[in-house]
Design an enzyme around this catalytic site. Structure first.
Site, PDB file in Angstrom:
ATOM      1  N   GLU A  40       0.852  -1.178   0.000  1.00  0.00           N
ATOM      2  CA  GLU A  40       0.000   0.000   0.000  1.00  0.00           C
ATOM      3  C   GLU A  40       0.894   1.236   0.000  1.00  0.00           C
ATOM      4  O   GLU A  40       1.983   1.213   0.545  1.00  0.00           O
ATOM      5  CB  GLU A  40      -0.863  -0.033   1.278  1.00  0.00           C
ATOM      6  CG  GLU A  40      -1.825   1.128   1.413  1.00  0.00           C
ATOM      7  CD  GLU A  40      -2.602   1.079   2.741  1.00  0.00           C
ATOM      8  OE1 GLU A  40      -2.775  -0.029   3.301  1.00  0.00           O
ATOM      9  OE2 GLU A  40      -3.014   2.151   3.209  1.00  0.00           O
ATOM     10  N   HIS A  80      -4.571   6.901  -0.943  1.00  0.00           N
ATOM     11  CA  HIS A  80      -3.835   5.674  -0.661  1.00  0.00           C
ATOM     12  C   HIS A  80      -4.390   4.548  -1.519  1.00  0.00           C
ATOM     13  O   HIS A  80      -5.437   4.703  -2.155  1.00  0.00           O
ATOM     14  CB  HIS A  80      -3.824   5.339   0.833  1.00  0.00           C
ATOM     15  CG  HIS A  80      -5.129   4.831   1.381  1.00  0.00           C
ATOM     16  ND1 HIS A  80      -6.196   5.643   1.642  1.00  0.00           N
ATOM     17  CD2 HIS A  80      -5.520   3.584   1.718  1.00  0.00           C
ATOM     18  CE1 HIS A  80      -7.200   4.917   2.123  1.00  0.00           C
ATOM     19  NE2 HIS A  80      -6.815   3.657   2.178  1.00  0.00           N
ATOM     20  N   HIS A 113      -5.445   0.438  -2.290  1.00  0.00           N
ATOM     21  CA  HIS A 113      -5.972  -0.805  -1.746  1.00  0.00           C
ATOM     22  C   HIS A 113      -5.563  -1.944  -2.679  1.00  0.00           C
ATOM     23  O   HIS A 113      -6.232  -2.189  -3.681  1.00  0.00           O
ATOM     24  CB  HIS A 113      -7.502  -0.750  -1.644  1.00  0.00           C
ATOM     25  CG  HIS A 113      -7.999  -0.070  -0.416  1.00  0.00           C
ATOM     26  ND1 HIS A 113      -9.332  -0.007  -0.088  1.00  0.00           N
ATOM     27  CD2 HIS A 113      -7.321   0.557   0.580  1.00  0.00           C
ATOM     28  CE1 HIS A 113      -9.465   0.648   1.067  1.00  0.00           C
ATOM     29  NE2 HIS A 113      -8.264   1.003   1.488  1.00  0.00           N
ATOM     30  N   ASP A 131      -9.335   3.715   7.741  1.00  0.00           N
ATOM     31  CA  ASP A 131      -9.419   4.881   6.848  1.00  0.00           C
ATOM     32  C   ASP A 131     -10.371   5.931   7.411  1.00  0.00           C
ATOM     33  O   ASP A 131     -10.079   7.135   7.386  1.00  0.00           O
ATOM     34  CB  ASP A 131      -9.937   4.467   5.457  1.00  0.00           C
ATOM     35  CG  ASP A 131      -8.991   3.534   4.735  1.00  0.00           C
ATOM     36  OD1 ASP A 131      -7.817   3.448   5.129  1.00  0.00           O
ATOM     37  OD2 ASP A 131      -9.456   2.883   3.784  1.00  0.00           O
TER      38      ASP A 131
HETATM   39 ZN   LIG Z   1      -7.693   2.091   3.049  1.00  0.00          ZN
END
Ligand SMILES: [Zn+2]
Length: 123
Positions: free
Chosen positions: A25, A71, A73, A84
């Protein structure tokens, strides 16, 4: 500041970063200029998670052009996780998640409370 959209080149970069970091990530902060999201500040380290992003924010000076966060996934589920939702309100109002396989439509923008938000893509 109301956000009108995201610059197309930046969106391409956000998806590219997802591909490059996969299966890890990555996370970054998004900056706006005159209502258009124009810039990413990648969080330090080769891989960043939402958790490490929270730690980073504690050390960061106030940035008035901070629009939100981005970000990835790697599991391809483009929906905010509980972590989150705890993180979003700390960094601004607009939060982009990009997901595997990081193709042109594999992203979505969410508000700080996790509701989907439509933002334009601006050339
Ligand atoms: Zn996330």
């Amino acid at each position: 500041m109301r956000i009108r959209g995201i610059r197309k080149d930046l969106l391409s970069l956000l998806l590219q970063l997802g591909r490059e970091q996969h299966p890890n990530e990555y996370a970054g902060l998004l900056r706006e200029e005159e209502g258009i999201i124009e810039e990413i500040n990648l969080l330090p380290g080769t891989t960043s998670t939402v958790r490490s992003a929270s730690l980073f924010l504690d050390m960061m000076p106030l940035d008035t052009h901070l629009a939100g966060s981005v970000h990835s996934h790697p599991n391809g589920v483009i929906r905010p996780s509980d972590a989150d939702l705890a993180f979003f309100p700390r960094t601004g109002r607009y939060h982009i998640i990009v997901g595997f396989p990081y193709e042109v439509d594999d992203w979505r923008c969410f508000s700080a409370n996790g509701m989907p938000v439509d933002i334009g893509v601006i050339d």
